[in-house]
Design a protein around this motif. Structure first.
Motif, PDB file in Angstrom:
ATOM      1  N   ASP A 117       8.796  -7.475  -6.007  1.00 31.23           N
ATOM      2  CA  ASP A 117       7.898  -8.510  -6.524  1.00 31.23           C
ATOM      3  C   ASP A 117       8.117  -8.734  -8.016  1.00 31.23           C
ATOM      4  N   LEU A 118       8.351  -7.670  -8.772  1.00 33.55           N
ATOM      5  CA  LEU A 118       8.608  -7.821 -10.200  1.00 33.55           C
ATOM      6  C   LEU A 118       9.897  -8.604 -10.435  1.00 33.55           C
ATOM      7  N   VAL A 119      10.939  -8.302  -9.687  1.00 28.75           N
ATOM      8  CA  VAL A 119      12.202  -9.045  -9.818  1.00 28.75           C
ATOM      9  C   VAL A 119      11.950 -10.529  -9.548  1.00 28.75           C
ATOM     10  N   ARG A 120      11.202 -10.821  -8.509  1.00 31.29           N
ATOM     11  CA  ARG A 120      10.889 -12.218  -8.171  1.00 31.29           C
ATOM     12  C   ARG A 120      10.099 -12.887  -9.291  1.00 31.29           C
ATOM     13  N   ARG A 121       9.123 -12.186  -9.851  1.00 31.52           N
ATOM     14  CA  ARG A 121       8.290 -12.762 -10.911  1.00 31.52           C
ATOM     15  C   ARG A 121       9.094 -13.010 -12.189  1.00 31.52           C
ATOM     16  N   VAL A 122       9.962 -12.066 -12.561  1.00 33.47           N
ATOM     17  CA  VAL A 122      10.801 -12.257 -13.755  1.00 33.47           C
ATOM     18  C   VAL A 122      11.747 -13.421 -13.535  1.00 33.47           C
ATOM     19  N   ASN A 123      12.373 -13.480 -12.359  1.00 29.92           N
ATOM     20  CA  ASN A 123      13.290 -14.590 -12.070  1.00 29.92           C
ATOM     21  C   ASN A 123      12.570 -15.929 -12.032  1.00 29.92           C
ATOM     22  N   SER A 124      11.354 -15.959 -11.495  1.00 29.49           N
ATOM     23  CA  SER A 124      10.583 -17.209 -11.473  1.00 29.49           C
ATOM     24  C   SER A 124      10.253 -17.665 -12.884  1.00 29.49           C
ATOM     25  N   ALA A 125       9.836 -16.731 -13.729  1.00 29.04           N
ATOM     26  CA  ALA A 125       9.534 -17.072 -15.124  1.00 29.04           C
ATOM     27  C   ALA A 125      10.802 -17.522 -15.844  1.00 29.04           C
ATOM     28  N   ALA A 126      11.922 -16.895 -15.534  1.00 29.39           N
ATOM     29  CA  ALA A 126      13.182 -17.216 -16.193  1.00 29.39           C
ATOM     30  C   ALA A 126      13.691 -18.603 -15.828  1.00 29.39           C
ATOM     31  N   GLN A 127      13.532 -18.995 -14.586  1.00 29.37           N
ATOM     32  CA  GLN A 127      14.100 -20.256 -14.101  1.00 29.37           C
ATOM     33  C   GLN A 127      13.088 -21.400 -14.064  1.00 29.37           C
ATOM     34  N   PHE A 128      11.906 -21.184 -14.606  1.00 30.52           N
ATOM     35  CA  PHE A 128      10.866 -22.206 -14.577  1.00 30.52           C
ATOM     36  C   PHE A 128      11.331 -23.487 -15.272  1.00 30.52           C
ATOM     37  N   SER A 129      11.011 -24.602 -14.644  1.00 31.84           N
ATOM     38  CA  SER A 129      11.254 -25.918 -15.223  1.00 31.84           C
ATOM     39  C   SER A 129      10.020 -26.760 -14.954  1.00 31.84           C
ATOM     40  N   GLU A 130       9.485 -27.398 -15.987  1.00 29.88           N
ATOM     41  CA  GLU A 130       8.266 -28.205 -15.823  1.00 29.88           C
ATOM     42  C   GLU A 130       8.449 -29.314 -14.801  1.00 29.88           C
ATOM     43  N   THR A 131       9.641 -29.857 -14.717  1.00 31.02           N
ATOM     44  CA  THR A 131       9.901 -30.957 -13.791  1.00 31.02           C
ATOM     45  C   THR A 131      10.376 -30.473 -12.431  1.00 31.02           C
ATOM     46  N   GLY A 132      10.654 -29.176 -12.324  1.00 31.24           N
ATOM     47  CA  GLY A 132      11.169 -28.655 -11.070  1.00 31.24           C
ATOM     48  C   GLY A 132      12.663 -28.877 -10.907  1.00 31.24           C
ATOM     49  N   SER A 133      13.288 -29.487 -11.896  1.00 26.50           N
ATOM     50  CA  SER A 133      14.722 -29.746 -11.807  1.00 26.50           C
ATOM     51  C   SER A 133      15.511 -28.537 -12.301  1.00 26.50           C
ATOM     52  N   THR A 134      16.776 -28.556 -12.015  1.00 21.35           N
ATOM     53  CA  THR A 134      17.671 -27.505 -12.465  1.00 21.35           C
ATOM     54  C   THR A 134      17.787 -27.564 -13.983  1.00 21.35           C
ATOM     55  N   LEU A 135      17.803 -26.407 -14.601  1.00 21.51           N
ATOM     56  CA  LEU A 135      17.945 -26.348 -16.052  1.00 21.51           C
ATOM     57  C   LEU A 135      19.371 -26.734 -16.440  1.00 21.51           C
ATOM     58  N   PRO A 136      19.585 -27.222 -17.659  1.00 28.52           N
ATOM     59  CA  PRO A 136      20.901 -27.720 -18.074  1.00 28.52           C
ATOM     60  C   PRO A 136      22.018 -26.686 -17.925  1.00 28.52           C
TER      61      PRO A 136
END
Length: 154
Positions: A117-136
Protein backbone atom coordinates in the motif's frame (compact mmCIF):
# COMPACT_ATOMS: atom_id res chain seq x y z
CA UNK A 1 19.28 -33.53 38.60
CA UNK A 2 20.68 -30.05 39.25
CA UNK A 3 22.80 -30.26 36.10
CA UNK A 4 19.75 -31.15 33.96
CA UNK A 5 17.82 -28.21 35.42
CA UNK A 6 20.74 -25.88 34.67
CA UNK A 7 20.84 -27.02 31.05
CA UNK A 8 17.09 -26.45 30.63
CA UNK A 9 17.34 -22.99 32.22
CA UNK A 10 20.32 -22.08 30.04
CA UNK A 11 18.48 -23.21 26.91
CA UNK A 12 15.41 -21.19 27.92
CA UNK A 13 17.57 -18.11 28.49
CA UNK A 14 19.19 -18.47 25.06
CA UNK A 15 15.78 -18.78 23.39
CA UNK A 16 14.48 -15.74 25.27
CA UNK A 17 17.48 -13.67 24.25
CA UNK A 18 17.16 -14.79 20.63
CA UNK A 19 13.47 -13.94 20.66
CA UNK A 20 14.09 -10.48 22.07
CA UNK A 21 16.85 -9.85 19.56
CA UNK A 22 14.65 -10.59 16.59
CA UNK A 23 12.23 -7.82 17.56
CA UNK A 24 14.90 -5.16 17.07
CA UNK A 25 15.32 -6.27 13.46
CA UNK A 26 11.69 -5.27 12.87
CA UNK A 27 12.33 -1.62 13.72
CA UNK A 28 13.25 1.01 11.19
CA UNK A 29 16.37 3.00 12.01
CA UNK A 30 15.75 6.20 13.98
CA UNK A 31 17.05 8.21 11.01
CA UNK A 32 13.84 7.27 9.16
CA UNK A 33 11.71 9.34 11.54
CA UNK A 34 12.89 12.70 10.18
CA UNK A 35 9.60 13.94 8.71
CA UNK A 36 8.98 14.94 5.12
CA UNK A 37 11.45 17.85 5.25
CA UNK A 38 14.19 15.44 6.33
CA UNK A 39 13.45 13.27 3.30
CA UNK A 40 13.40 16.32 1.04
CA UNK A 41 16.77 17.54 2.35
CA UNK A 42 18.34 14.12 1.89
CA UNK A 43 16.87 13.75 -1.61
CA UNK A 44 18.80 16.84 -2.73
CA UNK A 45 21.76 14.42 -3.13
CA UNK A 46 19.97 12.44 -5.86
CA UNK A 47 20.95 10.88 -8.20
CA UNK A 48 23.95 10.26 -5.90
CA UNK A 49 23.50 8.10 -2.84
CA UNK A 50 20.78 9.58 -0.64
CA UNK A 51 21.21 8.96 3.07
CA UNK A 52 18.90 10.02 5.88
CA UNK A 53 20.91 11.55 8.75
CA UNK A 54 23.96 10.94 6.57
CA UNK A 55 23.94 7.16 7.06
CA UNK A 56 20.64 5.43 6.32
CA UNK A 57 19.34 4.55 2.84
CA UNK A 58 15.62 5.17 2.38
CA UNK A 59 15.06 1.50 1.55
CA UNK A 60 16.30 0.55 5.05
CA UNK A 61 13.26 2.34 6.50
CA UNK A 62 11.05 -0.49 5.25
CA UNK A 63 11.73 -3.58 7.32
CA UNK A 64 10.11 -7.03 7.26
CA UNK A 65 7.28 -7.54 9.77
CA UNK A 66 7.06 -3.79 10.39
CA UNK A 67 4.08 -3.06 12.61
CA UNK A 68 1.33 -0.79 11.31
CA UNK A 69 2.11 2.13 13.62
CA UNK A 70 5.74 2.26 12.67
CA UNK A 71 4.92 1.82 8.99
CA UNK A 72 2.59 4.82 9.25
CA UNK A 73 5.28 6.87 11.03
CA UNK A 74 7.77 6.10 8.27
CA UNK A 75 5.36 6.07 5.33
CA UNK A 76 3.47 9.30 5.97
CA UNK A 77 6.50 11.58 5.52
CA UNK A 78 7.48 9.63 2.39
CA UNK A 79 4.06 10.29 0.84
CA UNK A 80 4.15 13.95 1.90
CA UNK A 81 7.63 14.35 0.37
CA UNK A 82 6.41 12.70 -2.86
CA UNK A 83 3.42 15.05 -2.98
CA UNK A 84 5.60 18.15 -2.52
CA UNK A 85 8.12 16.98 -5.13
CA UNK A 86 5.33 16.19 -7.60
CA UNK A 87 3.96 19.71 -7.15
CA UNK A 88 7.39 21.20 -7.92
CA UNK A 89 7.97 18.83 -10.84
CA UNK A 90 4.62 19.70 -12.42
CA UNK A 91 5.76 23.33 -12.34
CA UNK A 92 8.76 22.34 -14.45
CA UNK A 93 11.44 21.46 -11.88
CA UNK A 94 13.43 18.58 -13.37
CA UNK A 95 15.54 18.20 -10.18
CA UNK A 96 12.27 17.62 -8.29
CA UNK A 97 11.22 15.00 -10.86
CA UNK A 98 14.58 13.26 -10.46
CA UNK A 99 14.31 13.33 -6.65
CA UNK A 100 10.76 12.04 -6.90
CA UNK A 101 11.94 9.16 -9.04
CA UNK A 102 14.72 8.40 -6.57
CA UNK A 103 12.24 8.28 -3.69
CA UNK A 104 9.93 5.95 -5.63
CA UNK A 105 12.81 3.69 -6.62
CA UNK A 106 14.17 3.51 -3.08
CA UNK A 107 10.74 2.69 -1.65
CA UNK A 108 10.29 -0.05 -4.26
CA UNK A 109 13.74 -1.43 -3.44
CA UNK A 110 13.00 -1.72 0.29
CA UNK A 111 9.41 -2.92 0.04
CA UNK A 112 8.03 -6.37 0.59
CA UNK A 113 4.42 -7.58 0.71
CA UNK A 114 3.44 -5.57 3.81
CA UNK A 115 4.59 -2.37 2.11
CA UNK A 116 2.40 -2.77 -1.00
CA UNK A 117 0.00 0.00 0.00
CA UNK A 118 2.85 2.41 0.75
CA UNK A 119 4.44 1.71 -2.65
CA UNK A 120 1.08 2.39 -4.30
CA UNK A 121 0.58 5.63 -2.34
CA UNK A 122 4.09 6.95 -3.12
CA UNK A 123 3.67 6.08 -6.81
CA UNK A 124 0.23 7.73 -6.90
CA UNK A 125 1.61 10.90 -5.33
CA UNK A 126 4.58 10.80 -7.72
CA UNK A 127 2.53 10.42 -10.90
CA UNK A 128 -0.34 12.74 -9.94
CA UNK A 129 -1.56 15.07 -12.67
CA UNK A 130 -4.36 17.59 -12.09
CA UNK A 131 -5.76 16.90 -15.55
CA UNK A 132 -5.27 13.15 -15.37
CA UNK A 133 -3.03 13.30 -18.42
CA UNK A 134 0.42 11.83 -18.75
CA UNK A 135 3.16 14.05 -17.39
CA UNK A 136 5.58 15.55 -19.96
CA UNK A 137 8.40 13.50 -21.47
CA UNK A 138 11.01 15.65 -19.70
CA UNK A 139 9.38 14.74 -16.36
CA UNK A 140 9.29 11.06 -17.31
CA UNK A 141 12.99 11.04 -18.31
CA UNK A 142 14.13 12.75 -15.10
CA UNK A 143 11.82 10.56 -13.01
CA UNK A 144 13.15 7.41 -14.73
CA UNK A 145 16.76 8.43 -14.14
CA UNK A 146 15.99 9.05 -10.47
CA UNK A 147 14.02 5.82 -10.14
CA UNK A 148 16.93 3.76 -11.50
CA UNK A 149 19.35 5.45 -9.08
CA UNK A 150 17.00 5.00 -6.10
CA UNK A 151 16.36 1.35 -6.94
CA UNK A 152 20.10 0.79 -7.20
CA UNK A 153 21.44 2.65 -4.17
CA UNK A 154 18.44 3.99 -2.26
Amino acid sequence: MLRGTSIVLAAAAILAIAGCGSKTNDLAPAACLVGDNGYLRALEQAPGEVRLAGTTPISDCLVPAQDGGQLANVGEPMVKAATKLNNEARRGSLPAALQLGYLSGAVAKGADAIHTDLVRRVNSAAQFSETGSTLPASFQRAFGRGYAAGNRSG
